[in-house]
Design a protein around this motif. Sequence first.
Motif, PDB file in Angstrom:
ATOM      1  N   ARG A 290      50.869  20.953   3.198  1.00 35.15           N
ATOM      2  CA  ARG A 290      51.767  20.063   2.543  1.00 35.15           C
ATOM      3  C   ARG A 290      53.223  20.460   2.740  1.00 35.15           C
ATOM      4  NH1 ARG A 290      49.376  19.650  -3.661  1.00 35.15           N
ATOM      5  NH2 ARG A 290      46.880  19.123  -2.997  1.00 35.15           N
ATOM      6  N   ILE A 291      53.513  21.603   2.595  1.00 25.14           N
ATOM      7  CA  ILE A 291      55.191  22.071   2.723  1.00 25.14           C
ATOM      8  C   ILE A 291      55.487  21.878   4.245  1.00 25.14           C
ATOM      9  CG2 ILE A 291      54.781  24.359   3.550  1.00 25.14           C
ATOM     10  CD1 ILE A 291      56.855  25.190   1.256  1.00 25.14           C
ATOM     11  N   GLU A 292      54.759  21.672   5.221  1.00 24.26           N
ATOM     12  CA  GLU A 292      55.053  21.387   6.711  1.00 24.26           C
ATOM     13  C   GLU A 292      55.270  19.828   6.716  1.00 24.26           C
ATOM     14  OE1 GLU A 292      51.904  22.823   9.108  1.00 24.26           O
ATOM     15  OE2 GLU A 292      52.617  24.844   9.056  1.00 24.26           O
ATOM     16  N   LYS A 293      55.025  19.078   5.762  1.00 32.05           N
ATOM     17  CA  LYS A 293      55.368  17.698   5.840  1.00 32.05           C
ATOM     18  C   LYS A 293      56.981  17.291   5.512  1.00 32.05           C
ATOM     19  CE  LYS A 293      50.625  16.285   5.270  1.00 32.05           C
ATOM     20  NZ  LYS A 293      49.575  15.474   4.288  1.00 32.05           N
ATOM     21  N   ILE A 294      57.516  18.381   4.982  1.00 28.23           N
ATOM     22  CA  ILE A 294      58.777  18.064   4.352  1.00 28.23           C
ATOM     23  C   ILE A 294      59.771  18.652   5.293  1.00 28.23           C
ATOM     24  CG2 ILE A 294      60.344  18.994   2.304  1.00 28.23           C
ATOM     25  CD1 ILE A 294      57.901  19.621   0.606  1.00 28.23           C
ATOM     26  N   ASP A 295      60.722  17.581   5.840  1.00 27.58           N
ATOM     27  CA  ASP A 295      61.557  17.804   6.994  1.00 27.58           C
ATOM     28  C   ASP A 295      62.693  18.624   6.537  1.00 27.58           C
ATOM     29  OD1 ASP A 295      60.514  15.530   9.042  1.00 27.58           O
ATOM     30  OD2 ASP A 295      60.949  14.374   7.109  1.00 27.58           O
ATOM     31  N   LEU A 296      63.166  18.676   5.234  1.00 22.81           N
ATOM     32  CA  LEU A 296      64.180  19.374   4.739  1.00 22.81           C
ATOM     33  C   LEU A 296      64.091  20.837   4.803  1.00 22.81           C
ATOM     34  CD1 LEU A 296      66.048  17.288   1.913  1.00 22.81           C
ATOM     35  CD2 LEU A 296      66.465  17.413   4.462  1.00 22.81           C
ATOM     36  N   ILE A 297      62.610  21.439   4.822  1.00 24.04           N
ATOM     37  CA  ILE A 297      62.509  22.598   4.820  1.00 24.04           C
ATOM     38  C   ILE A 297      62.421  23.237   6.261  1.00 24.04           C
ATOM     39  CG2 ILE A 297      60.511  24.285   4.274  1.00 24.04           C
ATOM     40  CD1 ILE A 297      59.889  22.880   1.895  1.00 24.04           C
ATOM     41  N   ASP A 298      63.306  24.122   6.634  1.00 26.37           N
ATOM     42  CA  ASP A 298      63.386  24.467   8.242  1.00 26.37           C
ATOM     43  C   ASP A 298      62.271  25.565   8.562  1.00 26.37           C
ATOM     44  OD1 ASP A 298      64.867  24.132  10.407  1.00 26.37           O
ATOM     45  OD2 ASP A 298      65.504  26.243  10.105  1.00 26.37           O
ATOM     46  N   ASN A 299      61.990  26.614   7.513  1.00 28.79           N
ATOM     47  CA  ASN A 299      60.807  27.338   7.784  1.00 28.79           C
ATOM     48  C   ASN A 299      60.747  28.148   6.362  1.00 28.79           C
ATOM     49  OD1 ASN A 299      62.510  29.645   7.742  1.00 28.79           O
ATOM     50  ND2 ASN A 299      63.084  29.246   9.829  1.00 28.79           N
ATOM     51  N   PHE A 300      59.826  29.087   6.632  1.00 26.55           N
ATOM     52  CA  PHE A 300      59.338  29.835   5.186  1.00 26.55           C
ATOM     53  C   PHE A 300      58.574  30.932   5.665  1.00 26.55           C
ATOM     54  CE2 PHE A 300      55.875  26.958   5.609  1.00 26.55           C
ATOM     55  CZ  PHE A 300      54.573  27.700   5.247  1.00 26.55           C
ATOM     56  N   TYR A 301      58.522  32.098   5.037  1.00 26.66           N
ATOM     57  CA  TYR A 301      57.975  33.038   5.396  1.00 26.66           C
ATOM     58  C   TYR A 301      57.513  34.154   4.121  1.00 26.66           C
ATOM     59  CZ  TYR A 301      62.659  34.887   5.687  1.00 26.66           C
ATOM     60  OH  TYR A 301      63.997  35.193   5.368  1.00 26.66           O
ATOM     61  N   VAL A 302      56.757  35.203   4.377  1.00 24.38           N
ATOM     62  CA  VAL A 302      56.182  36.007   3.210  1.00 24.38           C
ATOM     63  C   VAL A 302      57.060  37.087   3.144  1.00 24.38           C
ATOM     64  CG1 VAL A 302      54.296  37.388   2.445  1.00 24.38           C
ATOM     65  CG2 VAL A 302      53.873  35.569   3.598  1.00 24.38           C
ATOM     66  N   ILE A 303      57.616  37.312   1.873  1.00 27.49           N
ATOM     67  CA  ILE A 303      58.262  38.481   1.513  1.00 27.49           C
ATOM     68  C   ILE A 303      57.298  39.646   1.098  1.00 27.49           C
ATOM     69  CG2 ILE A 303      60.208  39.552   0.097  1.00 27.49           C
ATOM     70  CD1 ILE A 303      61.269  36.825   0.061  1.00 27.49           C
ATOM     71  N   GLU A 304      56.581  39.400   0.149  1.00 29.02           N
ATOM     72  CA  GLU A 304      55.470  40.175  -0.519  1.00 29.02           C
ATOM     73  C   GLU A 304      54.351  39.710  -0.913  1.00 29.02           C
ATOM     74  OE1 GLU A 304      57.165  41.414  -4.856  1.00 29.02           O
ATOM     75  OE2 GLU A 304      58.361  42.355  -3.255  1.00 29.02           O
TER      76      GLU A 304
END
Length: 346
Positions: A290-304
């Motif tokens: 779902r989150i990959e369908k949002i253009d305004l989100i450039d990337n995301f990654y795990v912190i913990e």
Amino acid sequence: MKNIKFILCILIILLKTGNVLSDNNIFNVNNIEIDKKISKNKEKTTNLAFQKGFKKLASRLLLEEDFKKISTTNLNEIKKLISYYQVKNIKKNKKDLILYNIFFDKDRIHEFFYQRNILYSDLIDTEIIIFPLLFFEKQMFIYSKNYFYKNWNNQDEKSLIQYILPVENIENIQKIKLNKNRIYKIDLNDFFKEYQNSNMVFVSIDLKEDVAKVFLNTKIENKKMSKNILITKNNSSKEEFNKNIILEIKKELRDLVKSQNLIDVRTPSFLNAKIKLDNKKSNLIEFKERIEKIDLIDNFYVIEFNKDDVLIKIKYLGKIDKIINKLNNQKINLQMKNGQWQLNMI
């Protein structure tokens, strides 16, 4: 052992995240039509499609002044911005056409705008409730004999803005008559109170023989703005002049809406959010999709992460309320609870 396997699943699903690009995003330009009669040379028709596609993309994303800056971008530069394209032969109105869908690369487009100090808008499918009031020869025309009210949506155009005109209403007729001499001060919230919309426009058009004086009283994205426009007739016919008035007002309104939705690729924002886990990897897979369908989100990654939740960092462009709305559209709820952003699948 069970927890270790579960944590490994989390790593596989979420640690492989990087720049994401939706298959259906604001950088795609579909249905570019090229007549086969133009040329039998495939390279020539494809190049023409690239140029038309780029101008269509730029027109959709940019303010008018920025569009003019890049409208002369050469073909070689345009080609560098394209990821891939699709081609289909169709027949339309007895014409043989080539239909192109062009997919521009988000990161390359961002860099292109960044180098030119250009902001873009993620304007898509916006609604505006609008009422155009006509003054002509010292008379006021509200509904009856009001060309602009009757013909506002008659233009055959593909627009990112859907205009909604209020139905004839006795109460609103009275409000206009009471405010005739100070129409620019009419209360938009009161006039459009039957409509739940953050975008409201009351247009006053003072039509003369050779010129139209237009006053825009607007509330765009809940921000009040006003503007005066002067539109000249030049050598056009009366019908052409009236049509042009509508087109010019729509152009101004597009820029006003875009100005409230501008994105600066030079200044991304970040937020940390927790996702509750339920010992099922399926909800993580669904979240990622779902989150990959949002253009305004450039990337995301795990912190913990642990057996109960995952803390992720999201890099996004634009305003936080826009991200919240985009997430809601993908049935992901983002809320601040006890000083921490929480993400929940709906």
